[in-house]
Design a protein around this motif. Structure first.
Motif, short mmCIF file in Angstrom:
data_model
loop_
_atom_site.label_atom_id
_atom_site.label_comp_id
_atom_site.label_asym_id
_atom_site.label_seq_id
_atom_site.Cartn_x
_atom_site.Cartn_y
_atom_site.Cartn_z
N SER A 61 58.16 18.18 31.77
CA SER A 61 58.41 19.55 31.33
C SER A 61 59.89 19.75 31.07
O SER A 61 60.74 18.98 31.54
N GLY A 62 60.21 20.78 30.31
CA GLY A 62 61.60 21.10 30.04
C GLY A 62 62.08 20.42 28.78
O GLY A 62 61.51 19.43 28.32
N PRO A 63 63.16 20.91 28.17
CA PRO A 63 63.70 20.34 26.94
C PRO A 63 64.14 18.90 27.13
O PRO A 63 64.82 18.56 28.09
N ALA A 64 63.76 18.06 26.18
CA ALA A 64 64.11 16.65 26.28
C ALA A 64 65.62 16.45 26.24
O ALA A 64 66.16 15.57 26.92
N ALA A 65 66.32 17.27 25.47
CA ALA A 65 67.78 17.13 25.36
C ALA A 65 68.45 17.38 26.70
O ALA A 65 69.39 16.66 27.09
N ALA A 66 67.98 18.38 27.42
CA ALA A 66 68.57 18.70 28.73
C ALA A 66 68.29 17.58 29.73
O ALA A 66 69.17 17.19 30.50
N ARG A 67 67.06 17.05 29.72
CA ARG A 67 66.74 15.94 30.62
C ARG A 67 67.59 14.72 30.29
O ARG A 67 68.06 14.01 31.17
N GLY A 68 67.77 14.47 28.99
CA GLY A 68 68.56 13.33 28.58
C GLY A 68 70.00 13.42 29.02
O GLY A 68 70.58 12.45 29.51
N ALA A 69 70.58 14.61 28.87
CA ALA A 69 71.98 14.81 29.26
C ALA A 69 72.15 14.62 30.77
O ALA A 69 73.09 13.98 31.23
N ALA A 70 71.20 15.18 31.55
CA ALA A 70 71.27 15.06 33.00
C ALA A 70 71.10 13.61 33.43
O ALA A 70 71.78 13.13 34.34
N ALA A 71 70.18 12.89 32.77
CA ALA A 71 69.94 11.49 33.11
C ALA A 71 71.17 10.64 32.79
O ALA A 71 71.59 9.80 33.60
N ARG A 72 71.76 10.86 31.63
CA ARG A 72 72.94 10.07 31.26
C ARG A 72 74.11 10.31 32.21
O ARG A 72 74.87 9.39 32.52
N LEU A 89 61.93 6.32 34.82
CA LEU A 89 61.90 7.62 34.14
C LEU A 89 63.30 8.07 33.75
O LEU A 89 63.50 8.66 32.68
N LEU A 90 64.27 7.80 34.61
CA LEU A 90 65.66 8.11 34.26
C LEU A 90 66.09 7.32 33.03
O LEU A 90 66.77 7.85 32.14
N ALA A 91 65.70 6.05 33.00
CA ALA A 91 66.04 5.22 31.85
C ALA A 91 65.43 5.78 30.57
O ALA A 91 66.08 5.83 29.52
N ARG A 92 64.17 6.22 30.66
CA ARG A 92 63.51 6.80 29.50
C ARG A 92 64.21 8.08 29.06
O ARG A 92 64.46 8.30 27.88
N ASP A 93 64.51 8.95 30.03
CA ASP A 93 65.16 10.22 29.70
C ASP A 93 66.52 10.01 29.05
O ASP A 93 66.94 10.75 28.16
N ALA A 94 67.24 8.97 29.56
CA ALA A 94 68.58 8.70 29.05
C ALA A 94 68.56 7.98 27.70
O ALA A 94 69.61 7.83 27.07
#
Length: 222
Positions: A142-153, A211-216
């Motif tokens: 759930s949640g915007p992919a961009a936000a998850r990606g930024a947090a993961a990176r 999952l972190l790797a995927r999000d990033a």
């Protein structure tokens, strides 16, 4: 000794698992069950450490038994063993406290490793199960992919380039051996890297790291 209960409605499967586990000097298969209800009764009676539960069983299925296990045998850990990996079954097994999810074509050495990991309180997921769980969870995040990606990176900034390379392969669900072959590294070295990555990221298991790797947006071919 690790006291194990094997629950499967197929006698041949139970016999095969018993034979594999009995080859390990620190594992003792103390009971066998043909359905989930019998598994719960025997888990309580034999004070087992680890229960191997098939999903599809008569009377009571493995997932229902898994949910009841903490009540009847609080100290026992459960490994779900099945021939398939449907999304709902995998996610339910993980959310209900399963210590691992293994496919029935799991290599004997991996089965023994999973039992030992469960007995010491660690989760174990076969590479095939890991890939399935990561794909399932990634699709439903759930949640915007961009936000998850930024947090993961941002979380991954603590990792070295080599650690990022290994993490990317975890994101693909590769085993330590397969990851090592991909980047010309020994399996033992990959295992060391994985432990270091999990510690740095504060992840409990490979699935969380994957999952972190995927999000990033890490690429295993990087």
């Amino acid at each position: 000794m690790i006291r194990v209960l094997v629950a499967d409605d197929e006698p041949l499967i139970r016999a095969g698992i018993r034979m594999i586990l009995s080859s390990a000097e620190d594992i003792d298969v103390v009971a066998e069950a043909a359905d989930g209800r019998q598994a719960l009764e025997l888990a309580r009676a034999h004070r087992v450490d680890v229960v191997l539960l098939d999903i599809q069983m008569p009377v009571m299925d493995g997932l229902t038994a898994l949910a009841e296990l903490p009540r009847v045998a609080p100290g026992a850990r459960a490994l779900i063993l099945t021939t398939f990996g449907e999304r709902d079954n995998v996610l339910r097994a993980v959310s209900d406290g399963g210590a691992g999810f293994l496919l029935k074509d799991t290599a004997p050495a991996e089965l023994i490793q999973a039992v030992r990991a469960a007995a010491t309180g660690h989760a174990f997921l076969s590479p095939a199960a890991t890939r399935h769980i990561v794909d399932s969870l990634a699709d439903g995040r759930s949640g915007p992919a961009a936000a998850r990606g930024a947090a993961a990176r941002q979380r991954l900034e603590v990792l070295t380039e080599r650690e990022l390379e290994v993490l990317a392969l975890l994101g693909e669900g590769l085993s330590n051996a397969d990851a090592g072959a991909r980047i010309h590294m020994s399996e033992a070295t990959v295992k060391t890297y994985v432990s270091r990555i999990l510690a740095k990221l504060g992840c409990d298991n490979r699935v969380q790291a994957a999952l972190l790797a995927r999000d990033a947006g890490l690429d295993g071919g990087r």
